[in-house]
Write a protein that holds these residues in place. Structure first.
Motif, PDB file in Angstrom:
ATOM      1  N   ARG A  65       2.133  -3.719  -4.095  1.00 25.38           N
ATOM      2  CA  ARG A  65       3.055  -2.387  -4.705  1.00 25.38           C
ATOM      3  C   ARG A  65       4.144  -1.353  -4.538  1.00 25.38           C
ATOM      4  NH1 ARG A  65      -1.363   1.790  -4.576  1.00 25.38           N
ATOM      5  NH2 ARG A  65       0.424   3.190  -5.929  1.00 25.38           N
ATOM      6  N   GLY A  66       5.570  -1.750  -4.723  1.00 25.47           N
ATOM      7  CA  GLY A  66       6.418  -0.518  -4.244  1.00 25.47           C
ATOM      8  C   GLY A  66       7.416  -1.692  -3.418  1.00 25.47           C
ATOM      9  N   THR A  67       8.334  -1.099  -2.454  1.00 22.00           N
ATOM     10  CA  THR A  67       9.412  -1.513  -1.821  1.00 22.00           C
ATOM     11  C   THR A  67       9.038  -1.101  -0.611  1.00 22.00           C
ATOM     12  OG1 THR A  67      10.696  -1.476  -4.102  1.00 22.00           O
ATOM     13  CG2 THR A  67      11.831  -1.779  -1.701  1.00 22.00           C
ATOM     14  N   THR A  68       9.317  -2.160   0.804  1.00 24.36           N
ATOM     15  CA  THR A  68       9.292  -1.843   2.026  1.00 24.36           C
ATOM     16  C   THR A  68      10.579  -2.592   2.454  1.00 24.36           C
ATOM     17  OG1 THR A  68       6.973  -1.654   2.299  1.00 24.36           O
ATOM     18  CG2 THR A  68       8.211  -2.317   3.619  1.00 24.36           C
TER      19      THR A  68
ATOM     20  N   LEU B 164      18.872   4.467   2.350  1.00 23.23           N
ATOM     21  CA  LEU B 164      17.461   3.906   2.159  1.00 23.23           C
ATOM     22  C   LEU B 164      15.576   4.848   1.451  1.00 23.23           C
ATOM     23  CD1 LEU B 164      16.213   1.269   5.087  1.00 23.23           C
ATOM     24  CD2 LEU B 164      17.216   1.110   2.695  1.00 23.23           C
ATOM     25  N   VAL B 165      15.890   6.144   1.988  1.00 18.20           N
ATOM     26  CA  VAL B 165      15.016   7.001   1.838  1.00 18.20           C
ATOM     27  C   VAL B 165      15.823   7.791   0.926  1.00 18.20           C
ATOM     28  CG1 VAL B 165      14.305   9.718   2.091  1.00 18.20           C
ATOM     29  CG2 VAL B 165      14.160   7.807   4.426  1.00 18.20           C
ATOM     30  N   THR B 166      16.858   8.247   0.981  1.00 15.75           N
ATOM     31  CA  THR B 166      17.485   8.435  -0.502  1.00 15.75           C
ATOM     32  C   THR B 166      17.060   7.014  -2.050  1.00 15.75           C
ATOM     33  OG1 THR B 166      19.102   9.449   0.475  1.00 15.75           O
ATOM     34  CG2 THR B 166      20.132   8.670  -1.169  1.00 15.75           C
ATOM     35  N   ASN B 167      17.975   5.900  -1.488  1.00 16.89           N
ATOM     36  CA  ASN B 167      17.216   5.475  -2.882  1.00 16.89           C
ATOM     37  C   ASN B 167      15.392   5.078  -2.997  1.00 16.89           C
ATOM     38  OD1 ASN B 167      18.668   2.943  -4.274  1.00 16.89           O
ATOM     39  ND2 ASN B 167      17.457   1.473  -2.855  1.00 16.89           N
ATOM     40  N   ALA B 168      14.897   5.340  -1.822  1.00 20.22           N
ATOM     41  CA  ALA B 168      13.794   5.708  -2.261  1.00 20.22           C
ATOM     42  C   ALA B 168      13.624   6.661  -3.233  1.00 20.22           C
ATOM     43  CB  ALA B 168      12.369   5.478  -1.417  1.00 20.22           C
ATOM     44  N   ILE B 169      14.331   8.082  -2.974  1.00 18.57           N
ATOM     45  CA  ILE B 169      14.163   9.073  -4.064  1.00 18.57           C
ATOM     46  C   ILE B 169      14.585   9.096  -5.080  1.00 18.57           C
ATOM     47  CG2 ILE B 169      15.006  11.737  -4.078  1.00 18.57           C
ATOM     48  CD1 ILE B 169      14.397  11.506  -1.182  1.00 18.57           C
ATOM     49  N   LYS B 170      15.460   7.871  -5.343  1.00 19.55           N
ATOM     50  CA  LYS B 170      15.894   7.849  -6.919  1.00 19.55           C
ATOM     51  C   LYS B 170      14.932   7.010  -7.953  1.00 19.55           C
ATOM     52  CE  LYS B 170      20.117   6.659  -6.850  1.00 19.55           C
ATOM     53  NZ  LYS B 170      21.613   6.367  -5.881  1.00 19.55           N
ATOM     54  N   TYR B 171      14.707   5.905  -7.499  1.00 16.78           N
ATOM     55  CA  TYR B 171      14.172   4.875  -7.338  1.00 16.78           C
ATOM     56  C   TYR B 171      12.636   4.786  -8.662  1.00 16.78           C
ATOM     57  CZ  TYR B 171      19.590   3.986  -7.982  1.00 16.78           C
ATOM     58  OH  TYR B 171      20.347   3.971  -8.090  1.00 16.78           O
ATOM     59  N   ALA B 172      12.394   4.825  -6.855  1.00 17.05           N
ATOM     60  CA  ALA B 172      10.682   4.537  -6.524  1.00 17.05           C
ATOM     61  C   ALA B 172       9.199   5.223  -7.394  1.00 17.05           C
ATOM     62  CB  ALA B 172       9.871   5.019  -5.251  1.00 17.05           C
TER      63      ALA B 172
ATOM     64  N   ALA C 274       9.300   2.624   3.008  1.00 16.44           N
ATOM     65  CA  ALA C 274       7.793   1.996   2.243  1.00 16.44           C
ATOM     66  C   ALA C 274       7.717   3.110   1.077  1.00 16.44           C
ATOM     67  CB  ALA C 274       7.065   1.584   2.569  1.00 16.44           C
ATOM     68  N   ASP C 275       7.239   2.293  -0.208  1.00 18.85           N
ATOM     69  CA  ASP C 275       7.288   3.971  -0.694  1.00 18.85           C
ATOM     70  C   ASP C 275       5.861   2.816  -2.427  1.00 18.85           C
ATOM     71  OD1 ASP C 275       8.277   2.227  -3.621  1.00 18.85           O
ATOM     72  OD2 ASP C 275      10.016   2.439  -2.404  1.00 18.85           O
ATOM     73  N   ASP C 276       5.294   3.182  -2.813  1.00 19.35           N
ATOM     74  CA  ASP C 276       4.334   2.769  -3.631  1.00 19.35           C
ATOM     75  C   ASP C 276       4.535   2.586  -5.360  1.00 19.35           C
ATOM     76  OD1 ASP C 276       2.249   2.470  -1.339  1.00 19.35           O
ATOM     77  OD2 ASP C 276       1.577   4.265  -1.321  1.00 19.35           O
ATOM     78  N   GLY C 277       5.717   2.681  -5.275  1.00 22.07           N
ATOM     79  CA  GLY C 277       6.269   2.810  -6.440  1.00 22.07           C
ATOM     80  C   GLY C 277       6.571   1.537  -6.997  1.00 22.07           C
ATOM     81  N   ILE C 278       7.834   2.003  -7.763  1.00 27.95           N
ATOM     82  CA  ILE C 278       7.276   1.028  -9.413  1.00 27.95           C
ATOM     83  C   ILE C 278       7.755  -0.552  -8.912  1.00 27.95           C
ATOM     84  CG2 ILE C 278       8.025   2.254 -11.232  1.00 27.95           C
ATOM     85  CD1 ILE C 278      11.407   1.209 -11.141  1.00 27.95           C
ATOM     86  N   GLY C 279       8.602  -0.701  -7.290  1.00 25.54           N
ATOM     87  CA  GLY C 279       9.063  -2.029  -6.662  1.00 25.54           C
ATOM     88  C   GLY C 279      10.893  -2.081  -7.570  1.00 25.54           C
ATOM     89  N   TRP C 280      11.260  -3.593  -6.728  1.00 24.90           N
ATOM     90  CA  TRP C 280      12.400  -3.791  -7.003  1.00 24.90           C
ATOM     91  C   TRP C 280      12.279  -4.989  -7.105  1.00 24.90           C
ATOM     92  CZ3 TRP C 280      15.446  -6.452  -2.978  1.00 24.90           C
ATOM     93  CH2 TRP C 280      17.189  -6.803  -3.352  1.00 24.90           C
TER      94      TRP C 280
ATOM     95  N   GLY D  87       7.888  10.687 -10.913  1.00 26.37           N
ATOM     96  CA  GLY D  87       7.877  11.821 -10.198  1.00 26.37           C
ATOM     97  C   GLY D  87       6.223  11.735  -9.126  1.00 26.37           C
ATOM     98  N   GLY D  88       6.110  12.781  -8.543  1.00 23.07           N
ATOM     99  CA  GLY D  88       4.900  12.157  -7.663  1.00 23.07           C
ATOM    100  C   GLY D  88       4.884  10.999  -6.512  1.00 23.07           C
ATOM    101  N   GLY D  89       4.349  10.549  -5.493  1.00 21.23           N
ATOM    102  CA  GLY D  89       3.958   9.414  -4.833  1.00 21.23           C
ATOM    103  C   GLY D  89       5.096   9.550  -3.146  1.00 21.23           C
ATOM    104  N   GLU D  90       4.897   9.366  -2.894  1.00 20.52           N
ATOM    105  CA  GLU D  90       4.661   9.265  -0.743  1.00 20.52           C
ATOM    106  C   GLU D  90       5.920   8.155  -0.835  1.00 20.52           C
ATOM    107  OE1 GLU D  90       2.063  10.263   2.151  1.00 20.52           O
ATOM    108  OE2 GLU D  90       2.111   8.239   1.809  1.00 20.52           O
ATOM    109  N   ILE D  91       7.023   8.561   0.256  1.00 21.14           N
ATOM    110  CA  ILE D  91       7.680   7.649   1.063  1.00 21.14           C
ATOM    111  C   ILE D  91       7.492   7.749   1.976  1.00 21.14           C
ATOM    112  CG2 ILE D  91      10.338   6.984   1.565  1.00 21.14           C
ATOM    113  CD1 ILE D  91      10.714   8.745  -1.547  1.00 21.14           C
TER     114      ILE D  91
END
Length: 347
Positions: free
Chosen positions: A334-337, A261-269, A294-300, A273-277
């Protein structure tokens, strides 16, 4: 005891009775030494070779109870048969409480001889069985300790070997130009590192059957952060975990799921660049463990790699199934959880 000479120490201030008891016991095949006082008796016990002590209650200047307590304060004292001319039950109770293994009332005639001989044999046999039990327990503890040391060494070697394999895969990923191949090798390296960290947790654990899950996930997150830095990605990973221990096989599954799950967030969130997981582990009052990534990225949006159609998705589903659970994606502004609720193991 048939075929074995029993060394008896008789402590009594009565010299005449002492010689009489020596003759009685000699007829029955015992080797008997007489001590006329407490100090002499204790000194003979300290010198060793005494299998059983016959201790008289009235020693003239003191009570046999005091001698009995002194004897039982020693390490591995010989069994004590307490004798007295008194028929008062309170003396017998006090003697047994102080550590005597048997009690005989002195009488005139053959009854005393028979009862004393029976008490001696039973006391020595009980002491023999007790020593045998203690030896067996000591041998079992020593065997267990050796097994624990060997198992810790095995886990240490496995962890080191897996760490070496992980480093080799990381080097291989750095040497290839194809981005897809690099990504596949990096994910493989992260999976190997997750298992290596588990074995590292095991060889530092006092009980290899369980793992400190918060510490283990901390090692997994640290390894993933190192991989992110080496690959030039910038998301930071933060772990918040309740202190909890789980069975080793469950820790493997949870660690692998967290890694995927963390690897997936690193790749796509965070494409830019930047951000927090954020990785969370919470032990609820009902006993459920809740793992969140969880992340605050582009979401799924329901499309793309997060649908779990690749190897990572299959690993997550298989590991979650082994925990009687499944990964759910929680709606967020925001993001994906991603959330995994893990029920307690079945009894």
């Amino acid at each position: 005891m048939p075929g074995q000479m029993i060394n008896v120490l008789y402590i009594d201030d009565d010299e005449i009775l002492g010689r009489l008891v020596q003759r009685i016991l000699a007829r029955r095949g015992y080797a008997c030494i007489h001590a006329s006082g407490a100090e002499d008796g204790l000194a003979l016990v300290e010198a060793g070779g005494v299998d059983v002590v016959i201790l008289d209650h009235d020693l003239g200047v003191g009570s046999g109870i005091d001698v009995l307590r002194a004897l039982n304060a020693r390490e591995a004292p010989p069994p004590v048969v307490y004798v007295t001319a008194s028929t008062e039950l309170s003396i017998a109770v006090e003697a047994l409480k102080a550590g005597a293994v048997d009690y005989v009332v002195k009488t005139i005639g053959e009854d005393f001889e028979v009862l004393l001989a029976a008490a001696l044999e039973q006391s020595v046999e009980k002491a023999r069985l007790t020593r045998a039990k203690e030896r067996a327990e000591r041998d079992l503890r020593e065997s267990r300790d050796r097994a624990v040391v060997l198992l810790a060494e095995v886990n240490h070697r496995v962890a080191n070997s897996l760490a070496l394999v992980s480093s080799l895969v990381r080097m291989q990923a750095a040497s290839v130009a194809d981005p897809a191949t690099q990504a596949a090798l990096s994910e493989t390296q992260a999976r190997i590192a997750a298992i290596a960290n588990l074995h590292r947790s095991l060889y530092t654990s006092e009980d290899v059957r369980v793992v400190d899950l918060s510490a283990y996930l901390g090692a997994v997150v640290a390894e993933l952060e190192q991989s992110v830095s080496a690959a030039g990605h910038t998301p930071s990973i933060r772990l918040t975990a309740s202190p909890v221990t789980v069975a080793t096989d469950r820790a493997v599954a949870i660690g692998m799921i967290a890694t995927e799950l963390v690897t997936n967030a690193i790749k796509y969130a965070y494409p830019d660049g930047g951000g927090e997981i954020r990785v969370g582990l919470l032990l609820e009052d009902g006993g459920d463990l809740v793992l969140t990534v969880a992340d605050d990225g582009i979401g799924w949006s329901g499309e793309g790699p997060s649908t779990g159609t690749g190897l990572g998705g299959r690993i997550v589903r298989a590991m979650a199934k082994s925990l009687a659970s499944r990964v759910e994606y929680v709606p967020a502004d925001r993001g994906t959880t991603a959330l995994l609720r893990i029920p307690p193991p079945a009894a």
